[in-house]
Design a protein around this motif. Structure first.
Motif, PDB file in Angstrom:
ATOM      1  N   LEU A   1      65.119 -34.188  29.349  1.00  0.00           N
ATOM      2  CA  LEU A   1      64.413 -33.235  29.119  1.00  0.00           C
ATOM      3  C   LEU A   1      64.346 -32.970  30.650  1.00  0.00           C
ATOM      4  N   ARG A   2      64.853 -33.652  31.683  1.00  0.00           N
ATOM      5  CA  ARG A   2      65.431 -32.900  33.083  1.00  0.00           C
ATOM      6  C   ARG A   2      66.189 -31.303  32.530  1.00  0.00           C
ATOM      7  N   GLN A   3      67.108 -31.710  31.899  1.00  0.00           N
ATOM      8  CA  GLN A   3      67.852 -30.530  31.530  1.00  0.00           C
ATOM      9  C   GLN A   3      66.821 -29.168  30.954  1.00  0.00           C
ATOM     10  N   ALA A   4      65.463 -29.846  30.411  1.00  0.00           N
ATOM     11  CA  ALA A   4      64.643 -29.192  29.562  1.00  0.00           C
ATOM     12  C   ALA A   4      64.041 -28.144  30.659  1.00  0.00           C
ATOM     13  N   GLU A   5      63.844 -29.203  31.671  1.00  0.00           N
ATOM     14  CA  GLU A   5      62.762 -27.980  32.257  1.00  0.00           C
ATOM     15  C   GLU A   5      63.380 -26.905  33.059  1.00  0.00           C
ATOM     16  N   VAL A   6      64.620 -27.568  33.689  1.00  0.00           N
ATOM     17  CA  VAL A   6      65.397 -26.403  33.968  1.00  0.00           C
ATOM     18  C   VAL A   6      66.219 -25.084  33.443  1.00  0.00           C
ATOM     19  N   PHE A   7      66.121 -25.425  32.319  1.00  0.00           N
ATOM     20  CA  PHE A   7      66.164 -23.729  31.242  1.00  0.00           C
ATOM     21  C   PHE A   7      65.281 -23.181  30.906  1.00  0.00           C
ATOM     22  N   SER A   8      64.003 -24.273  30.844  1.00  0.00           N
ATOM     23  CA  SER A   8      62.559 -23.252  30.442  1.00  0.00           C
ATOM     24  C   SER A   8      62.272 -22.738  31.106  1.00  0.00           C
ATOM     25  N   GLU A   9      62.624 -22.479  32.901  1.00  0.00           N
ATOM     26  CA  GLU A   9      62.121 -22.323  34.170  1.00  0.00           C
ATOM     27  C   GLU A   9      62.693 -20.401  34.309  1.00  0.00           C
ATOM     28  N   SER A  10      64.327 -20.209  33.423  1.00  0.00           N
ATOM     29  CA  SER A  10      64.694 -19.401  33.213  1.00  0.00           C
ATOM     30  C   SER A  10      64.896 -18.066  32.442  1.00  0.00           C
ATOM     31  N   ALA A  11      65.133 -19.350  30.873  1.00  0.00           N
ATOM     32  CA  ALA A  11      65.495 -18.429  29.999  1.00  0.00           C
ATOM     33  C   ALA A  11      63.840 -18.873  29.040  1.00  0.00           C
ATOM     34  N   LYS A  12      62.542 -18.522  29.331  1.00  0.00           N
ATOM     35  CA  LYS A  12      61.907 -18.256  29.034  1.00  0.00           C
ATOM     36  C   LYS A  12      61.950 -18.934  27.033  1.00  0.00           C
ATOM     37  N   LEU A  13      62.462 -19.989  27.264  1.00  0.00           N
ATOM     38  CA  LEU A  13      62.360 -20.977  25.575  1.00  0.00           C
ATOM     39  C   LEU A  13      61.055 -21.027  24.716  1.00  0.00           C
ATOM     40  N   SER A  14      61.623 -20.707  23.914  1.00  0.00           N
ATOM     41  CA  SER A  14      60.893 -21.256  22.098  1.00  0.00           C
ATOM     42  C   SER A  14      60.933 -22.106  21.726  1.00  0.00           C
TER      43      SER A  14
ATOM     44  N   ASP B   1      75.738 -17.698  21.186  1.00  0.00           N
ATOM     45  CA  ASP B   1      76.072 -18.525  22.189  1.00  0.00           C
ATOM     46  C   ASP B   1      76.427 -17.698  23.913  1.00  0.00           C
ATOM     47  N   THR B   2      76.146 -19.070  24.631  1.00  0.00           N
ATOM     48  CA  THR B   2      75.974 -18.352  25.932  1.00  0.00           C
ATOM     49  C   THR B   2      76.590 -19.776  26.583  1.00  0.00           C
ATOM     50  N   ALA B   3      76.910 -19.678  27.985  1.00  0.00           N
ATOM     51  CA  ALA B   3      77.609 -20.112  29.077  1.00  0.00           C
ATOM     52  C   ALA B   3      76.213 -21.268  29.555  1.00  0.00           C
ATOM     53  N   GLY B   4      77.367 -22.642  29.324  1.00  0.00           N
ATOM     54  CA  GLY B   4      76.248 -23.628  29.932  1.00  0.00           C
ATOM     55  C   GLY B   4      77.400 -24.964  30.781  1.00  0.00           C
ATOM     56  N   ARG B   5      77.341 -24.268  31.751  1.00  0.00           N
ATOM     57  CA  ARG B   5      78.248 -25.297  32.700  1.00  0.00           C
ATOM     58  C   ARG B   5      76.619 -24.874  34.081  1.00  0.00           C
ATOM     59  N   LEU B   6      76.641 -25.979  33.871  1.00  0.00           N
ATOM     60  CA  LEU B   6      75.169 -26.533  35.408  1.00  0.00           C
ATOM     61  C   LEU B   6      75.199 -27.098  36.368  1.00  0.00           C
ATOM     62  N   GLN B   7      76.782 -27.178  36.343  1.00  0.00           N
ATOM     63  CA  GLN B   7      77.230 -27.688  37.516  1.00  0.00           C
ATOM     64  C   GLN B   7      77.336 -26.397  38.285  1.00  0.00           C
ATOM     65  N   ASN B   8      76.864 -24.675  37.994  1.00  0.00           N
ATOM     66  CA  ASN B   8      76.279 -24.186  39.003  1.00  0.00           C
ATOM     67  C   ASN B   8      74.769 -23.288  38.521  1.00  0.00           C
ATOM     68  N   LYS B   9      74.322 -24.326  38.829  1.00  0.00           N
ATOM     69  CA  LYS B   9      72.776 -24.040  38.209  1.00  0.00           C
ATOM     70  C   LYS B   9      72.054 -22.623  38.327  1.00  0.00           C
ATOM     71  N   LYS B  10      72.637 -21.984  39.587  1.00  0.00           N
ATOM     72  CA  LYS B  10      71.313 -20.759  40.040  1.00  0.00           C
ATOM     73  C   LYS B  10      72.605 -20.122  38.944  1.00  0.00           C
ATOM     74  N   ASN B  11      73.479 -19.657  39.384  1.00  0.00           N
ATOM     75  CA  ASN B  11      75.058 -18.626  38.252  1.00  0.00           C
ATOM     76  C   ASN B  11      74.315 -18.330  37.204  1.00  0.00           C
TER      77      ASN B  11
END
Ligand code: GDP
Length: 301
Positions: A235-248, A189-199
């Motif tokens: 879709l925008r959330q998915a874009e954000v996450f796929s950048e750093s989490a190497k989504l599969s 399980d990981t954190a999901g606070r998108l308020q601080n996206k970079k972090n």
């Protein structure tokens, strides 16, 4: 699922039938189908693709109404199946006698914890040994919630009692525990606070590095849990996450309460990400591996 996508279903099928009517598909009907797809959150790119294919087909031959609907379904399935072809172990099929690590990501409220509980249950039902690492250390409530699911499913939960502990440290402990007990599936399980996206993105990258270092031979999946009711915002959330989490892949939740299931097509077409599971309820059994056939039937029939 049919019932789950009820809203989508009633809407789209009746409207489609009304549009297509009895005779062969004409240009006016194609334009109406385009509007319908956009309304269902299929997104611009996927809608363009679908409409182009439909137009090309129409240039070759006339399409009676039944055939037009069948052809449309075929295009939708093709879009959804394309990214699924890269999936090594489709369905729920972690590799046996190996450590599989599934990193569960997504913004708070998407249904991440519930999905972890459902996966732990599925895992047990399917004869896998499973463990959960509670690495959303930012919210104390998140750890408690994961523990509740752990108790319900009889799944060990690795958590660090201290507040503000490093999530990567919890993942490290989780992997160590899973390795020593020869656990087959570790759900993180990981954190999901998108308020601080970079972090958050840095945190996810760090977790990824720990996994690669501590468990280089593990089968790693990074799944994004996405609330289907968000439509194009998803879709925008998915874009954000796929950048750093190497989504599969993506787990699409709350399909029981929405007419917006079309976002699955946008995700497949625009991000080339496979939908791996769908959530259609709050109960422990309400998760199933994604099937494009089932999904398209539910969406259109
Ligand atoms: P998290 O913050 O991402 O961990 O989200 P939770 O797992 O706590 O879920 C948030 C809310 O969504 C809870 O009330 C869940 O019961 C609900 N939920 C999760 N998945 C589904 C689903 O597939 N369908 C429905 N209707 N509700 C869901």
């Amino acid at each position: 699922l049919r019932q789950g996508l009820g809203k989508t279903r009633r809407g789209l099928v009746n409207q489609l039938k009304a549009i297509v009517g009895q005779g062969p598909l004409n240009q006016d009907a194609v334009m109406e189908i385009e509007a319908l797809l956009l309304q269902a959150d299929v997104g611009l790119e996927a809608t363009d693709y679908i409409i182009n294919k439909l137009q090309n087909k129409l240039r070759e031959e006339s399409l009676p109404s039944e055939q037009a609907i069948e052809y449309l379904k075929e295009i939708l399935r093709e879009i959804l199946d394309r990214p699924l072809q890269q999936v090594k172990n489709p369905g729920f099929a972690p590799e046996k006698d190996t450590l599989n690590i599934w990193l569960m990501t997504g913004v708070n409220g998407a249904g991440k914890t519930t999905t972890i509980g459902k996966l732990a249950h599925l895992s047990q039902k399917s004869g896998y040994s499973c463990m959960i690492a509670a690495a959303d250390t930012f919210r104390a409530a998140a750890v408690e919630q994961v523990k509740v699911w752990g108790e319900r499913t009889n799944t060990p939960v690795i958590a660090n009692p201290g507040k503000n502990t490093d999530p990567a440290a919890v993942v490290f402990d989780g992997i160590a525990a899973a390795q020593s007990r020869q656990t087959e599936l570790l759900l993180v399980d990981t954190a999901g606070r998108l308020q601080n996206k970079k972090n958050l993105m840095e945190e996810l990258s760090k977790i990824r590095r720990i996994i690669d270092k501590k468990a280089p031979d593990a089968q790693v999946e990074a799944l994004l849990v996405l609330d289907a009711t968000l439509g194009q915002n998803g879709l925008r959330q998915a874009e954000v996450f796929s950048e750093s989490a190497k989504l599969s892949g993506v787990v699409l939740t709350k399909l029981d309460g929405t007419a917006k299931g079309g976002v699955a097509l946008a995700i497949a077409q625009q991000l080339n990400l496979p939908i791996r599971f769908i959530g259609a309820g709050e109960g422990i059994e309400d998760l199933r591996p994604f099937s494009s056939y089932e999904f398209v039937e539910a969406l259109l029939n």
